[in-house]
Design a protein around this motif. Structure first.
Motif, PDB file in Angstrom:
ATOM      1  N   GLU A   1       0.832  -1.192   0.000  1.00 54.54           N
ATOM      2  CA  GLU A   1       0.000   0.000   0.000  1.00 54.54           C
ATOM      3  C   GLU A   1       0.875   1.253   0.000  1.00 54.54           C
ATOM      4  OE1 GLU A   1      -2.370  -0.302   3.454  1.00 54.54           O
ATOM      5  OE2 GLU A   1      -3.539  -2.026   2.744  1.00 54.54           O
ATOM      6  N   TRP A   2       0.414   2.278  -0.679  1.00 57.34           N
ATOM      7  CA  TRP A   2       1.096   3.570  -0.701  1.00 57.34           C
ATOM      8  C   TRP A   2       0.578   4.417   0.452  1.00 57.34           C
ATOM      9  CZ3 TRP A   2       5.156   6.054  -2.418  1.00 57.34           C
ATOM     10  CH2 TRP A   2       5.171   7.440  -2.418  1.00 57.34           C
ATOM     11  N   ASN A   3       1.480   4.770   1.373  1.00 57.36           N
ATOM     12  CA  ASN A   3       1.102   5.546   2.557  1.00 57.36           C
ATOM     13  C   ASN A   3       1.633   6.969   2.486  1.00 57.36           C
ATOM     14  OD1 ASN A   3      -0.148   3.294   3.697  1.00 57.36           O
ATOM     15  ND2 ASN A   3       1.731   2.617   4.694  1.00 57.36           N
ATOM     16  N   GLY A   4       1.682   7.533   1.290  1.00 57.39           N
ATOM     17  CA  GLY A   4       2.288   8.845   1.125  1.00 57.39           C
ATOM     18  C   GLY A   4       1.654   9.930   1.972  1.00 57.39           C
ATOM     19  N   GLY A   5       0.334   9.912   2.066  1.00 56.90           N
ATOM     20  CA  GLY A   5      -0.356  10.936   2.845  1.00 56.90           C
ATOM     21  C   GLY A   5      -0.061  10.841   4.331  1.00 56.90           C
ATOM     22  N   VAL A   6      -0.214   9.635   4.883  1.00 54.92           N
ATOM     23  CA  VAL A   6       0.064   9.424   6.304  1.00 54.92           C
ATOM     24  C   VAL A   6       1.530   9.704   6.618  1.00 54.92           C
ATOM     25  CG1 VAL A   6       0.075   7.715   8.172  1.00 54.92           C
ATOM     26  CG2 VAL A   6      -1.779   7.729   6.487  1.00 54.92           C
ATOM     27  N   TRP A   7       2.417   9.241   5.718  1.00 55.13           N
ATOM     28  CA  TRP A   7       3.855   9.446   5.927  1.00 55.13           C
ATOM     29  C   TRP A   7       4.202  10.934   5.958  1.00 55.13           C
ATOM     30  CZ3 TRP A   7       7.342  11.677   2.420  1.00 55.13           C
ATOM     31  CH2 TRP A   7       8.681  11.590   2.780  1.00 55.13           C
ATOM     32  N   TRP A   8       3.645  11.694   5.023  1.00 54.23           N
ATOM     33  CA  TRP A   8       3.957  13.119   4.961  1.00 54.23           C
ATOM     34  C   TRP A   8       3.440  13.863   6.194  1.00 54.23           C
ATOM     35  CZ3 TRP A   8       7.281  16.146   2.908  1.00 54.23           C
ATOM     36  CH2 TRP A   8       7.077  17.525   2.864  1.00 54.23           C
ATOM     37  N   ASP A   9       2.264  13.454   6.692  1.00 55.40           N
ATOM     38  CA  ASP A   9       1.732  14.084   7.898  1.00 55.40           C
ATOM     39  C   ASP A   9       2.665  13.859   9.087  1.00 55.40           C
ATOM     40  OD1 ASP A   9      -0.456  15.035   6.558  1.00 55.40           O
ATOM     41  OD2 ASP A   9      -1.772  13.365   7.107  1.00 55.40           O
ATOM     42  N   ARG A  10       3.236  12.655   9.188  1.00 54.07           N
ATOM     43  CA  ARG A  10       4.156  12.355  10.295  1.00 54.07           C
ATOM     44  C   ARG A  10       5.465  13.139  10.139  1.00 54.07           C
ATOM     45  NH1 ARG A  10       3.672   7.907  13.520  1.00 54.07           N
ATOM     46  NH2 ARG A  10       5.920   7.497  13.466  1.00 54.07           N
ATOM     47  N   ILE A  11       5.963  13.209   8.915  1.00 51.86           N
ATOM     48  CA  ILE A  11       7.225  13.919   8.679  1.00 51.86           C
ATOM     49  C   ILE A  11       7.090  15.401   8.996  1.00 51.86           C
ATOM     50  CG2 ILE A  11       8.872  14.628   6.897  1.00 51.86           C
ATOM     51  CD1 ILE A  11       9.271  11.795   7.832  1.00 51.86           C
ATOM     52  N   THR A  12       5.957  15.968   8.681  1.00 48.26           N
ATOM     53  CA  THR A  12       5.761  17.408   8.891  1.00 48.26           C
ATOM     54  C   THR A  12       5.232  17.745  10.276  1.00 48.26           C
ATOM     55  OG1 THR A  12       3.554  17.203   7.856  1.00 48.26           O
ATOM     56  CG2 THR A  12       5.405  17.878   6.440  1.00 48.26           C
ATOM     57  N   THR A  13       5.066  16.745  11.132  1.00 48.34           N
ATOM     58  CA  THR A  13       4.627  16.987  12.507  1.00 48.34           C
ATOM     59  C   THR A  13       5.855  17.074  13.403  1.00 48.34           C
ATOM     60  OG1 THR A  13       2.575  15.749  12.116  1.00 48.34           O
ATOM     61  CG2 THR A  13       3.212  16.136  14.417  1.00 48.34           C
ATOM     62  N   LEU A  14       6.077  18.250  13.976  1.00 47.65           N
ATOM     63  CA  LEU A  14       7.299  18.484  14.747  1.00 47.65           C
ATOM     64  C   LEU A  14       7.387  17.605  15.985  1.00 47.65           C
ATOM     65  CD1 LEU A  14       7.617  22.383  14.543  1.00 47.65           C
ATOM     66  CD2 LEU A  14       8.798  20.651  13.179  1.00 47.65           C
ATOM     67  N   SER A  15       6.253  17.182  16.537  1.00 53.23           N
ATOM     68  CA  SER A  15       6.287  16.375  17.758  1.00 53.23           C
ATOM     69  C   SER A  15       6.916  15.008  17.529  1.00 53.23           C
ATOM     70  CB  SER A  15       4.868  16.205  18.312  1.00 53.23           C
ATOM     71  OG  SER A  15       4.027  15.574  17.346  1.00 53.23           O
ATOM     72  N   HIS A  16       6.989  14.568  16.263  1.00 46.85           N
ATOM     73  CA  HIS A  16       7.608  13.267  15.971  1.00 46.85           C
ATOM     74  C   HIS A  16       9.131  13.383  15.824  1.00 46.85           C
ATOM     75  CE1 HIS A  16       4.110  10.720  15.535  1.00 46.85           C
ATOM     76  NE2 HIS A  16       3.531  11.610  14.742  1.00 46.85           N
ATOM     77  N   TRP A  17       9.658  14.566  15.632  1.00 47.85           N
ATOM     78  CA  TRP A  17      11.082  14.704  15.325  1.00 47.85           C
ATOM     79  C   TRP A  17      12.008  14.319  16.471  1.00 47.85           C
ATOM     80  CZ3 TRP A  17      13.762  15.440  10.892  1.00 47.85           C
ATOM     81  CH2 TRP A  17      12.990  15.644   9.745  1.00 47.85           C
ATOM     82  N   PRO A  18      11.645  14.533  17.740  1.00 48.69           N
ATOM     83  CA  PRO A  18      12.507  13.972  18.803  1.00 48.69           C
ATOM     84  C   PRO A  18      12.636  12.456  18.709  1.00 48.69           C
ATOM     85  CG  PRO A  18      11.066  15.653  19.706  1.00 48.69           C
ATOM     86  CD  PRO A  18      10.601  15.415  18.306  1.00 48.69           C
ATOM     87  N   GLY A  19      11.539  11.780  18.357  1.00 46.76           N
ATOM     88  CA  GLY A  19      11.606  10.331  18.177  1.00 46.76           C
ATOM     89  C   GLY A  19      12.418   9.946  16.964  1.00 46.76           C
ATOM     90  N   PHE A  20      12.294  10.727  15.875  1.00 49.12           N
ATOM     91  CA  PHE A  20      13.126  10.467  14.698  1.00 49.12           C
ATOM     92  C   PHE A  20      14.608  10.622  15.042  1.00 49.12           C
ATOM     93  CE2 PHE A  20       9.463  12.153  11.854  1.00 49.12           C
ATOM     94  CZ  PHE A  20       8.813  10.943  11.989  1.00 49.12           C
ATOM     95  N   LEU A  21      14.923  11.652  15.818  1.00 50.59           N
ATOM     96  CA  LEU A  21      16.312  11.883  16.209  1.00 50.59           C
ATOM     97  C   LEU A  21      16.840  10.731  17.052  1.00 50.59           C
ATOM     98  CD1 LEU A  21      18.778  13.741  16.294  1.00 50.59           C
ATOM     99  CD2 LEU A  21      17.782  14.856  18.301  1.00 50.59           C
ATOM    100  N   LEU A  22      16.005  10.217  17.964  1.00 46.51           N
ATOM    101  CA  LEU A  22      16.410   9.069  18.779  1.00 46.51           C
ATOM    102  C   LEU A  22      16.714   7.863  17.893  1.00 46.51           C
ATOM    103  CD1 LEU A  22      16.717   7.521  21.472  1.00 46.51           C
ATOM    104  CD2 LEU A  22      14.243   7.117  21.397  1.00 46.51           C
ATOM    105  N   THR A  23      15.856   7.598  16.924  1.00 48.15           N
ATOM    106  CA  THR A  23      16.076   6.470  16.020  1.00 48.15           C
ATOM    107  C   THR A  23      17.335   6.660  15.190  1.00 48.15           C
ATOM    108  OG1 THR A  23      13.683   6.131  15.868  1.00 48.15           O
ATOM    109  CG2 THR A  23      15.044   5.098  14.180  1.00 48.15           C
ATOM    110  N   TYR A  24      17.544   7.871  14.696  1.00 45.85           N
ATOM    111  CA  TYR A  24      18.713   8.141  13.853  1.00 45.85           C
ATOM    112  C   TYR A  24      20.012   7.939  14.628  1.00 45.85           C
ATOM    113  CZ  TYR A  24      22.088  10.729  11.060  1.00 45.85           C
ATOM    114  OH  TYR A  24      23.195  11.091  10.344  1.00 45.85           O
ATOM    115  N   VAL A  25      20.071   8.459  15.836  1.00 44.36           N
ATOM    116  CA  VAL A  25      21.265   8.289  16.662  1.00 44.36           C
ATOM    117  C   VAL A  25      21.496   6.806  16.956  1.00 44.36           C
ATOM    118  CG1 VAL A  25      22.299   8.780  18.909  1.00 44.36           C
ATOM    119  CG2 VAL A  25      21.119  10.596  17.665  1.00 44.36           C
ATOM    120  N   ALA A  26      20.407   6.076  17.197  1.00 43.88           N
ATOM    121  CA  ALA A  26      20.539   4.639  17.479  1.00 43.88           C
ATOM    122  C   ALA A  26      21.125   3.898  16.278  1.00 43.88           C
ATOM    123  CB  ALA A  26      19.184   4.054  17.852  1.00 43.88           C
ATOM    124  N   LEU A  27      20.720   4.283  15.064  1.00 42.04           N
ATOM    125  CA  LEU A  27      21.228   3.606  13.869  1.00 42.04           C
ATOM    126  C   LEU A  27      22.701   3.873  13.637  1.00 42.04           C
ATOM    127  CD1 LEU A  27      18.333   4.035  11.280  1.00 42.04           C
ATOM    128  CD2 LEU A  27      18.751   2.192  12.888  1.00 42.04           C
TER     129      LEU A  27
END
Length: 347
Positions: A300-326
């Motif tokens: 399934e193409w989740n472009g809409g849901v994905w873009w909403d998450r990317i543009t939501t600033l409240s998710h970026w601390p979690g993205f940063l945690l994942t990136y540092v972990a990788l």
């Protein structure tokens, strides 16, 4: 206290497994690109050309910048010799006189001595590692191919202005002109050079891994903090199911409230328990894969849901945690998982 410890252990294992899977994906993509473009082999032969034949007045074969390692080296200049399926010649001819002004005479002669370990790939050699012992033997074969032995061969290298002359001449003098000690010296020197080259290569690759880690984190929109919360919810759900099985009427009511009215409680719990947080970790990726209870998996193409998450600033601390972990890499997370679960590696 035991239940609380179990919650923390489940949380740690879930996070470790998710970071391990994503780290393996990053490593797999990097390895695939490296193999497809033969970067390791080109990196080695670029070093050998610089060391044995020099730059000939032009820029060095081995790139000095990260951008060139993964742009110029793979696509613009291929330093690898042409593949040959013939065995090494009995005797190697000395470098021609015209090689004095530059060229690839020494690199070609070296490939003649080591091409038994080669296999064809797009018309160029695929050798990405030359054992130090094999290199030392190749040097001795080249030195003994003409009259006069090592000293005459070193004089020819000096005449060719090969950068290899300085290294080998110092080893020859240190070995007090003993051929066996000279061979061991060449082997030790080349081994140290390969270690230095490996460190240089890893320094370049870490930037690529960092870029791939960022891309994977964003493409899968993996929010480490949100995922940790999902793991805790799963643990609470399992606890509730256990209480319901024991006959706790209040817990049964809470579980019914979480399910829709037209779905049976048993079916709802089965669906929920069969899709733990670890399975749903990639639900918000730009392209998702759903596995229904019946039928074939679907993409399934989740472009809409994905873009909403990317543009939501409240998710970026979690993205940063994942990136540092990788950035720690798959070996780190595998070792941590093995220590936490008590698994032992086989020897």
């Amino acid at each position: 206290m035991i239940d609380l410890l179990s919650v923390y252990v489940d949380l740690a294992l879930g996070l470790i497994l998710s970071f391990l899977l994503l780290s393996l994906l990053v490593s797999g993509i990097n390895e695939g690109v490296v193999r497809l473009l033969a970067i390791r082999s080109k990196f080695l032969w670029a070093y050998l050309r610089d060391t044995m034949d020099g730059t000939g007045g032009e820029r060095a074969w081995l790139p000095a910048k990260v951008r060139d390692v993964f742009a110029t080296l793979p696509f613009a200049r291929d330093p690898r010799p042409a593949h040959s399926d013939q065995p090494a010649p009995v005797e190697s001819a000395p470098p021609p006189q015209e090689a004095v002004s530059g060229g690839d005479a020494m690199t070609t002669l070296l490939y003649e001595r080591v091409r038994e370990i080669d296999h064809p790939r797009t018309g160029r050699t695929s050798i990405s590692n030359i054992p130090p012992g094999r290199f030392a033997v190749a040097v001795m074969e080249l030195a003994s191919s003409g009259e006069g032995g090592v000293e005459t061969w070193l004089a020819r290298l000096k005449e060719m202005r090969s950068p290899l002359y300085g290294h080998l001449n110092a080893i020859w003098e240190t070995a007090q002109r003993d051929t066996e000690r000279f061979r061991h010296g060449v082997e030790t020197w080349f081994d140290s050079e390969m270690q230095r080259l490996s460190l240089l290569y890893r320094r370049y690759v870490k930037w690529v891994v960092a870029a791939l880690g960022l891309a994977v984190t964003l493409l899968f929109s993996m929010d480490g903090l949100e995922y940790a919360k999902s793991l805790l919810r799963d643990n609470a759900l399992r606890t509730g199911v256990a209480a319901a099985a024991a006959g706790d009427a209040a817990t049964v009511g809470e579980l019914k409230a979480k399910c829709t009215q037209d779905v049976k409680l048993a079916d709802c719990l089965t669906e929920t328990l069969s899709s733990p947080a670890l399975v749903r970790v990639f639900d918000h990726a730009i392209v998702g894969v759903s596995i229904p209870a019946e039928g074939d998996p679907s993409v399934e193409w989740n472009g809409g849901v994905w873009w909403d998450r990317i543009t939501t600033l409240s998710h970026w601390p979690g993205f940063l945690l994942t990136y540092v972990a990788l950035l720690f890499g798959a070996p780190f997370w595998w070792d941590l998982f093995r220590r936490l679960t008590g698994l032992r590696s086989r020897h």
